[in-house]
Design a protein around this motif. Sequence first.
Motif, PDB file in Angstrom:
ATOM      1  N   GLY A 495       0.842  -1.195   0.000  1.00 25.86           N
ATOM      2  CA  GLY A 495       0.000   0.000   0.000  1.00 25.86           C
ATOM      3  C   GLY A 495       0.869   1.234   0.000  1.00 25.86           C
ATOM      4  N   ILE A 496       0.317   2.331   0.493  1.00 30.01           N
ATOM      5  CA  ILE A 496       1.092   3.576   0.564  1.00 30.01           C
ATOM      6  C   ILE A 496       0.511   4.444   1.666  1.00 30.01           C
ATOM      7  N   ASP A 497       1.392   5.023   2.476  1.00 29.51           N
ATOM      8  CA  ASP A 497       0.966   5.837   3.616  1.00 29.51           C
ATOM      9  C   ASP A 497       1.467   7.269   3.556  1.00 29.51           C
ATOM     10  N   LEU A 498       2.524   7.491   2.785  1.00 33.99           N
ATOM     11  CA  LEU A 498       3.215   8.776   2.867  1.00 33.99           C
ATOM     12  C   LEU A 498       3.840   9.067   1.507  1.00 33.99           C
ATOM     13  N   VAL A 499       3.582  10.251   0.979  1.00 34.44           N
ATOM     14  CA  VAL A 499       4.228  10.656  -0.263  1.00 34.44           C
ATOM     15  C   VAL A 499       4.872  12.019  -0.053  1.00 34.44           C
ATOM     16  N   VAL A 500       6.046  12.185  -0.643  1.00 31.01           N
ATOM     17  CA  VAL A 500       6.743  13.465  -0.574  1.00 31.01           C
ATOM     18  C   VAL A 500       6.896  13.982  -1.999  1.00 31.01           C
ATOM     19  N   ASN A 501       6.238  15.090  -2.290  1.00 28.94           N
ATOM     20  CA  ASN A 501       6.344  15.742  -3.595  1.00 28.94           C
ATOM     21  C   ASN A 501       7.590  16.613  -3.595  1.00 28.94           C
ATOM     22  N   ASN A 502       8.688  16.036  -4.041  1.00 30.92           N
ATOM     23  CA  ASN A 502       9.965  16.741  -4.020  1.00 30.92           C
ATOM     24  C   ASN A 502      10.551  16.936  -5.412  1.00 30.92           C
ATOM     25  N   ALA A 503       9.990  16.268  -6.423  1.00 30.96           N
ATOM     26  CA  ALA A 503      10.542  16.412  -7.771  1.00 30.96           C
ATOM     27  C   ALA A 503      10.424  17.868  -8.217  1.00 30.96           C
ATOM     28  N   GLY A 504      11.479  18.369  -8.845  1.00 32.34           N
ATOM     29  CA  GLY A 504      11.407  19.759  -9.287  1.00 32.34           C
ATOM     30  C   GLY A 504      12.640  20.188 -10.039  1.00 32.34           C
ATOM     31  N   LEU A 505      12.580  21.405 -10.518  1.00 34.84           N
ATOM     32  CA  LEU A 505      13.718  22.076 -11.120  1.00 34.84           C
ATOM     33  C   LEU A 505      13.560  23.549 -10.819  1.00 34.84           C
ATOM     34  N   SER A 506      14.574  24.326 -11.121  1.00 33.43           N
ATOM     35  CA  SER A 506      14.490  25.746 -10.821  1.00 33.43           C
ATOM     36  C   SER A 506      14.985  26.557 -12.013  1.00 33.43           C
ATOM     37  N   ILE A 507      14.067  27.260 -12.651  1.00 36.83           N
ATOM     38  CA  ILE A 507      14.412  28.181 -13.739  1.00 36.83           C
ATOM     39  C   ILE A 507      14.246  29.589 -13.182  1.00 36.83           C
ATOM     40  N   SER A 508      15.358  30.254 -12.957  1.00 38.80           N
ATOM     41  CA  SER A 508      15.357  31.547 -12.280  1.00 38.80           C
ATOM     42  C   SER A 508      15.850  32.624 -13.239  1.00 38.80           C
ATOM     43  N   LYS A 509      14.904  33.341 -13.846  1.00 39.38           N
ATOM     44  CA  LYS A 509      15.232  34.387 -14.810  1.00 39.38           C
ATOM     45  C   LYS A 509      14.312  35.590 -14.586  1.00 39.38           C
ATOM     46  N   PRO A 510      14.744  36.756 -15.044  1.00 32.50           N
ATOM     47  CA  PRO A 510      13.843  37.901 -15.020  1.00 32.50           C
ATOM     48  C   PRO A 510      12.668  37.670 -15.978  1.00 32.50           C
ATOM     49  N   LEU A 511      11.626  38.467 -15.816  1.00 34.75           N
ATOM     50  CA  LEU A 511      10.426  38.337 -16.642  1.00 34.75           C
ATOM     51  C   LEU A 511      10.756  38.375 -18.124  1.00 34.75           C
ATOM     52  N   LEU A 512      11.551  39.369 -18.565  1.00 36.74           N
ATOM     53  CA  LEU A 512      11.777  39.543 -19.997  1.00 36.74           C
ATOM     54  C   LEU A 512      12.652  38.453 -20.594  1.00 36.74           C
TER      55      LEU A 512
END
Length: 678
Positions: A495-512
């Motif tokens: 079964g399953i009791d605990l999930v950790v949503n940790n997958a990700g990436l980081s795109i850090s740029k100004p708006l333009l």
Amino acid sequence: MTDDTVRELIARSNRLGADPRNTNYAGGNTSAEGTGIDPVTGESVELLWVKGSGGDLGTLTEAGLAVLRRDRLRALAEVYPGVDREDEMVAAFDYCLHGRGGAAPSIDTAMHGLVEAAHVDHLHPDSGIALATSADGEKLTEQCFGARVVWVPWRRPGFQLGLNIAAIRRENPEAIGCILGGHGITAWGDSSAECEANSLEIIRTATEFIEANGRPEPFGPAVDRYTALPAEQRRRRAAQLAPVIRGLASTDRRQVGHFDDSDPVLDFLAHAEHPRLATLGTSCPDHFLRTKIRPLVLDTAADAPLDEVVLRLRELHFAYREDYAAYYYRHATPDSPAMRGADPAIVLVPGIGMFSFGRDKQTARVAGEFYLNAIRVMRGAEAISRYTPIDEAEKFRIEYWPLEEAKLARMPEPKPLATRIALIAGAGSGIGRAIAARLAAEGACVVIADRDAEAAARVAGELGSTDVAVPVTVDVTDPATVRAAVDATVLAFGGIDLVVNNAGLSISKPLLDTTEDDWDRQHSVTARGSFLVSREVARAMIAQDFGGDIVYIVSKNAVFAGPSNLAHSAAKADQAHQVRLLATELGTYGIRVNGVNPDGVVRGSGLPAGGWRAQRAAVYGVEEQDLGAFYSQRTLLKRQVLPDHVADAVFVLTAGALSRTTGLHVPVDSGVAAAFLR
């Protein structure tokens, strides 16, 4: 001499225990006699080394041996008070120990100490138990072995059984061993090699006898409605059923599960006689102590509609619990231990496979292995005779034996996350890896989910065996692989009791500078990925019906408006509100949803150098290698945040101390005042 005796005994034990045809996990015991030096008098004394209580032959080491004085052990026969008080003899073994004595002596110590042989093996081979559980086992034993192996009628393990086997050894000097009715085999020899050869001869001869004399279809004709489904369909149905079955099997106490759809299991369930044989239950004490006296057997067609199957499982589970309670009260005496639980340890689903349960993954897996042994025993007994296990009253006497209760009482206290099953997305490195390590250390079974298959496998391997951690490959943006990851989780651990949503990436740029592709990639992984994982996990948790934990690894950027970080921060804000929304929606099912908001984790991060770190360093005008120090200096505590600190927060949220907390975001940022929650 002593060293050689012990070395030969351990080597023999390991060889015998490594082959499941010889004995099952933690089943049976071996011994050797030799001489040693009395630590008080300095005189030579005769000693017995015998596998201690609870040990496993396949992995036995010297530390697992009990060491006893042979003269004192045999002297116990003169003070033996009789069958009605034979349990008292186990405590007497402590007065026979040599020096510190090694491991605790087991109930079978008398068998090894009283038999006049330098080396003794007691094993539980499938072929031997097949003869031992046959309706005419005594006659078949004589046909199979002649005078070389002697039949011993069923007797519960203990001092009297040891006396009986010792008498048989004296009265049958040509015999190499015996078949213990309903139980297993015992063999002996003057040397370790002779004893091992005699054990293997008994097992081999019994196997050949069954093969030569057995009928071809011992389980009866095949039944179309029980035919195994194709592999992909079968495992998908198993994944749908696993949380439901685990929820039912955890009515009294939470259990971890194991699934087996091997050919022997599916073949047994595909034939007409499996309901009758399953009802008879297992016979060897080692079997039914692990599997309970009988399994729960589903009686629907393999391809029946899911709703129909689930309804029938619930009906059968209710009936099973009533039947087990009736069994308990039929045989319990005022001195019996309290009923330990009425849920099944084995659930058989024709066309799908076997689900087994226990206090941890190893116990669940071993329970399944023992029932697989029982299937082979039933096959052998039905092939040459009729399977006739020991009666119910005898099973109760062993299952609720005060000595068994005392063994259970000696078990260590479970860890905080024992019986919890965790799926960590993005666990191949950095924060996810640290979370997986912490949860596993606290007793959880963990599934390491990552897009990088090699990284997932590496982390899982670092954490231990597949009883602790398994890897799965997942792209959280793809619903099919997310569903497959959840299926893999419930098939691995029930079964399953605990999930950790940790997958990700980081795109850090100004708006333009932020492109449409940047925006879509960031939101696809961070926001959409968390949504897809939470949706599939929630389905399994709801089916399981005892709540769960969903934890989002968000960021202080979900509330802090930092510079040049639009796509990343907006996606994190999306995650932050998912926490609140899902806490509101899933609370009715007992599912708690919380978040952790770290500040930038630089040291130990899974993000590669030259990417996010370089971007953020450029924004703040510092060298990339100084970014961690820069972040720490802008906090109230002036300390860097490391992956282990995030893992600490996940543990606190899920270990039970905050059982009434949901919808919370826990800052792990060393104190960023601008990110204080309002």
